[in-house]
Design a protein around this motif. Structure first.
Motif, PDB file in Angstrom:
ATOM      1  N   PRO A  18       0.828  -1.204   0.000  1.00  0.00           N
ATOM      2  CA  PRO A  18       0.000   0.000   0.000  1.00  0.00           C
ATOM      3  C   PRO A  18       0.867   1.261   0.000  1.00  0.00           C
ATOM      4  N   VAL A  19       0.506   2.229  -0.833  1.00  0.00           N
ATOM      5  CA  VAL A  19       1.244   3.492  -0.931  1.00  0.00           C
ATOM      6  C   VAL A  19       0.260   4.644  -0.862  1.00  0.00           C
ATOM      7  N   THR A  20       0.527   5.572   0.030  1.00  0.00           N
ATOM      8  CA  THR A  20      -0.253   6.808   0.123  1.00  0.00           C
ATOM      9  C   THR A  20       0.637   7.958  -0.335  1.00  0.00           C
ATOM     10  N   VAL A  21       0.155   8.724  -1.296  1.00  0.00           N
ATOM     11  CA  VAL A  21       0.902   9.880  -1.785  1.00  0.00           C
ATOM     12  C   VAL A  21       0.138  11.147  -1.414  1.00  0.00           C
ATOM     13  N   ILE A  22       0.832  12.073  -0.800  1.00  0.00           N
ATOM     14  CA  ILE A  22       0.250  13.349  -0.392  1.00  0.00           C
ATOM     15  C   ILE A  22       0.987  14.457  -1.131  1.00  0.00           C
ATOM     16  N   HIS A  23       0.244  15.320  -1.803  1.00  0.00           N
ATOM     17  CA  HIS A  23       0.838  16.457  -2.511  1.00  0.00           C
ATOM     18  C   HIS A  23       0.535  17.733  -1.718  1.00  0.00           C
ATOM     19  N   GLN A  24       1.560  18.556  -1.513  1.00  0.00           N
ATOM     20  CA  GLN A  24       1.364  19.799  -0.775  1.00  0.00           C
ATOM     21  C   GLN A  24       2.304  20.867  -1.314  1.00  0.00           C
ATOM     22  N   ASP A  25       2.013  22.128  -0.961  1.00  0.00           N
ATOM     23  CA  ASP A  25       2.914  23.216  -1.313  1.00  0.00           C
ATOM     24  C   ASP A  25       4.229  23.050  -0.563  1.00  0.00           C
ATOM     25  N   ASN A  26       5.263  23.615  -1.121  1.00  0.00           N
ATOM     26  CA  ASN A  26       6.581  23.456  -0.510  1.00  0.00           C
ATOM     27  C   ASN A  26       6.616  24.048   0.896  1.00  0.00           C
ATOM     28  N   SER A  27       7.140  23.279   1.829  1.00  0.00           N
ATOM     29  CA  SER A  27       7.181  23.691   3.229  1.00  0.00           C
ATOM     30  C   SER A  27       8.510  24.333   3.607  1.00  0.00           C
ATOM     31  N   GLY A  28       9.521  24.165   2.759  1.00  0.00           N
ATOM     32  CA  GLY A  28      10.805  24.789   3.013  1.00  0.00           C
ATOM     33  C   GLY A  28      11.820  23.927   3.734  1.00  0.00           C
ATOM     34  N   GLY A  29      11.447  22.744   4.163  1.00  0.00           N
ATOM     35  CA  GLY A  29      12.395  21.888   4.879  1.00  0.00           C
ATOM     36  C   GLY A  29      11.850  20.496   5.059  1.00  0.00           C
ATOM     37  N   PRO A  30      12.656  19.579   5.612  1.00  0.00           N
ATOM     38  CA  PRO A  30      12.226  18.179   5.728  1.00  0.00           C
ATOM     39  C   PRO A  30      11.270  17.899   6.877  1.00  0.00           C
ATOM     40  N   SER A  31      11.177  18.787   7.849  1.00  0.00           N
ATOM     41  CA  SER A  31      10.366  18.493   9.036  1.00  0.00           C
ATOM     42  C   SER A  31       8.887  18.375   8.720  1.00  0.00           C
ATOM     43  N   GLY A  32       8.355  19.331   7.936  1.00  0.00           N
ATOM     44  CA  GLY A  32       6.924  19.315   7.624  1.00  0.00           C
ATOM     45  C   GLY A  32       6.475  18.029   6.953  1.00  0.00           C
ATOM     46  N   PRO A  33       7.115  17.613   5.853  1.00  0.00           N
ATOM     47  CA  PRO A  33       6.724  16.350   5.211  1.00  0.00           C
ATOM     48  C   PRO A  33       6.837  15.149   6.136  1.00  0.00           C
ATOM     49  N   ARG A  34       7.864  15.090   6.955  1.00  0.00           N
ATOM     50  CA  ARG A  34       7.986  13.955   7.873  1.00  0.00           C
ATOM     51  C   ARG A  34       6.847  13.939   8.884  1.00  0.00           C
ATOM     52  N   ASN A  35       6.483  15.113   9.391  1.00  0.00           N
ATOM     53  CA  ASN A  35       5.378  15.167  10.350  1.00  0.00           C
ATOM     54  C   ASN A  35       4.056  14.767   9.709  1.00  0.00           C
ATOM     55  N   ILE A  36       3.820  15.221   8.473  1.00  0.00           N
ATOM     56  CA  ILE A  36       2.605  14.818   7.761  1.00  0.00           C
ATOM     57  C   ILE A  36       2.584  13.309   7.583  1.00  0.00           C
ATOM     58  N   GLY A  37       3.720  12.737   7.167  1.00  0.00           N
ATOM     59  CA  GLY A  37       3.797  11.294   6.992  1.00  0.00           C
ATOM     60  C   GLY A  37       3.585  10.540   8.289  1.00  0.00           C
ATOM     61  N   LEU A  38       4.145  11.067   9.360  1.00  0.00           N
ATOM     62  CA  LEU A  38       3.996  10.419  10.659  1.00  0.00           C
ATOM     63  C   LEU A  38       2.545  10.432  11.122  1.00  0.00           C
ATOM     64  N   ASP A  39       1.830  11.513  10.841  1.00  0.00           N
ATOM     65  CA  ASP A  39       0.411  11.582  11.200  1.00  0.00           C
ATOM     66  C   ASP A  39      -0.416  10.534  10.462  1.00  0.00           C
ATOM     67  N   LYS A  40       0.014  10.170   9.244  1.00  0.00           N
ATOM     68  CA  LYS A  40      -0.729   9.197   8.441  1.00  0.00           C
ATOM     69  C   LYS A  40      -0.279   7.755   8.663  1.00  0.00           C
ATOM     70  N   ALA A  41       0.862   7.560   9.304  1.00  0.00           N
ATOM     71  CA  ALA A  41       1.440   6.227   9.427  1.00  0.00           C
ATOM     72  C   ALA A  41       0.596   5.328  10.324  1.00  0.00           C
ATOM     73  N   ALA A  42       0.489   4.063   9.924  1.00  0.00           N
ATOM     74  CA  ALA A  42      -0.294   3.082  10.683  1.00  0.00           C
ATOM     75  C   ALA A  42       0.562   1.947  11.220  1.00  0.00           C
ATOM     76  N   GLY A  43       1.828   1.862  10.824  1.00  0.00           N
ATOM     77  CA  GLY A  43       2.664   0.734  11.195  1.00  0.00           C
ATOM     78  C   GLY A  43       3.062   0.724  12.663  1.00  0.00           C
ATOM     79  N   ARG A  44       3.474  -0.465  13.129  1.00  0.00           N
ATOM     80  CA  ARG A  44       4.002  -0.563  14.494  1.00  0.00           C
ATOM     81  C   ARG A  44       5.302   0.226  14.618  1.00  0.00           C
ATOM     82  N   TYR A  45       6.051   0.266  13.539  1.00  0.00           N
ATOM     83  CA  TYR A  45       7.287   1.031  13.478  1.00  0.00           C
ATOM     84  C   TYR A  45       7.209   1.999  12.306  1.00  0.00           C
ATOM     85  N   VAL A  46       8.033   3.051  12.377  1.00  0.00           N
ATOM     86  CA  VAL A  46       8.173   3.952  11.235  1.00  0.00           C
ATOM     87  C   VAL A  46       9.651   4.035  10.881  1.00  0.00           C
ATOM     88  N   PHE A  47       9.906   4.203   9.583  1.00  0.00           N
ATOM     89  CA  PHE A  47      11.270   4.425   9.111  1.00  0.00           C
ATOM     90  C   PHE A  47      11.248   5.611   8.178  1.00  0.00           C
TER      91      PHE A  47
END
Length: 419
Positions: free
Chosen positions: A65-94
């Motif tokens: 399963p792959v979820t793709v989220i498109h958003q305006d540029n946030s300016g750094g890596p933190s925003g995309p990682r936080n968005i991904g973490l909010d959507k993550a369902a796994g026991r672990y995240v990488f």
């Protein structure tokens, strides 16, 4: 456990990541772990080079399963990682950077390591491709360790396996106000909160890829961002670890990796305004966290440079840097029948400079390379010297505040400290 829950969510933040993204995603589909045990959450952070379309195409053909989220540029890596973490369902995240790639069997080995030991964070061996990578913590597998008992404090990138329950329990997210060093802050907090950390050292789990276009975020930005990063990491450590040897051991990380490079060879190229500004930015950090125990954990030339910054002595620092630039080696001064070694970098026992001998004293791990050195008695020497170092540092800070003229006059009157 819910059988539909994936074991691991691979979170990928991507901005203008082509063509590196293709190999990155290929490394995910090549994993030996059952695809049903994996999900991918990819965040296209306003890319303009086809990255978003490539992610959509990958989602249509991927075996997991792959979820793709498109958003305006946030300016750094933190925003995309936080968005991904909010959507993550796994026991672990990488967290997988879009220009890097996983090693074969990486996810299977790291998940197995965490499950076997009940640990909350797993580091997998990292190799650099056109980039340097951490090397000092891969000597052997560690089933269970912590940040105080190992060298993992020198591996603070986000590319680790994290137990999602740990992150959720403490509300951990990446600091979006930082433009660099946000991963160090996140990972150090995870280490400190974790119920154990594991290290997979016998198998390459991650390839850190150097881009030909030089667009790695860590290579960009003003020097002031590095001070922001050092300040944030030191503050986190101070908030979570009481004063003492354990805190001092961790403070070596922001001092050595983030702060000290600002007072290395590049300092010789800085103009006077930048040099003054760097000293001003460093002063509060050193006043708050620079201790004899932290100093003892550094090599002599590292300790000397930071001592001169703490004392507000840029002119002496330049002398030391010129000495190092010329690749000169300091004379080793052996005393007390070879049980004490001083490395005579510039201004050693100079009456004008007034730098304590303790700053030049080599710890056993450094002194062992000196012919004629006999190990023994070093710890007691440092304990006796600690009071002198603390008094000198405190006096230097007061003099810096009082003004450069008073500093200069006091130094001229000062007698050299010899022990």
């Amino acid at each position: 456990m819910n059988v539909a829950q994936p074991d691991v969510s691979v979170i990928i933040g991507a901005y203008d990541a082509m063509p590196y993204l293709a190999e990155c995603l290929d490394s995910v589909t090549a994993q030996t772990i059952d695809p049903a045990r994996v999900e991918v959450v990819a965040v296209d952070d306003g890319s303009t080079d086809g990255t978003g379309a490539f992610l959509d195409e990958f989602a249509a053909r991927a075996p997991m399963p792959v979820t793709v989220i498109h958003q305006d540029n946030s300016g750094g890596p933190s925003g995309p990682r936080n968005i991904g973490l909010d959507k993550a369902a796994g026991r672990y995240v990488f967290f997988l950077d879009a220009d890097d790639r996983l090693g074969p069997e990486a996810l299977a080995r790291m998940v197995a390591m965490a499950d076997r030991n009940g640990t909350d964070v797993v580091l997998g061996r990292v190799e650099g491709v056109n980039r340097t990578a951490p090397k000092t913590m891969w000597g052997r597998n560690l089933e269970r360790t912590d940040v105080f008992s190992s060298r993992i404090k020198f591996a603070l990138s986000a590319q680790k396996l994290f137990r999602r329950a740990l992150l959720d329990r403490h509300g951990m997210r990446f600091d979006e106000s930082l433009w660099t060093g946000e991963d160090a802050l996140f990972t150090m907090e995870a280490y400190l909160r974790a119920d154990g950390v594991s290290v997979v050292a016998d198998h390459t789990c991650y390839y850190l890829v150097g881009r030909d276009d030089g667009k790695q975020v860590t290579k960009n930005g003003s020097y002031t961002l590095r001070f922001d990063s050092a300040r944030a990491l030191a503050g986190l450590i101070a908030d979570m670890v009481p004063p003492g040897e354990r805190r001092d051991a961790l403070m070596v990380r922001p001092f050595l990796i983030t702060l000290l490079p600002q007072f290395g060879p590049r300092f010789l190229k800085d103009d006077e305004a930048v040099r003054r500004h760097k000293f001003e930015l460093a002063r509060p950090l050193l006043e708050a966290y620079w201790t004899p125990e932290a100093a003892r954990r550094l090599r002599v030339e590292e300790r000397l440079r930071l001592h001169l910054v703490a004392a507000g002595r840029p002119e002496l620092l330049v002398d030391v840097l010129e000495f190092m630039k010329a690749k000169r080696q300091p004379k080793a001064v052996l005393e007390r029948r070879g049980t004490r070694v001083h490395l005579a970098y510039p201004h050693f026992r100079s009456a004008r400079a007034g730098i304590p001998d303790a700053v030049y004293r080599a710890e056993p791990r450094e002194a062992r390379a000196v012919d004629g050195y006999r190990e023994g008695g070093g710890t007691g020497l440092w304990r006796r010297a600690a009071g002198t170092v603390r008094r000198v540092a405190g006096r230097a800070r007061r003099l810096v505040v009082a003004g450069p003229r008073r500093v200069a006059g006091t130094v001229r009157r000062a007698r050299p400290a010899r022990r």
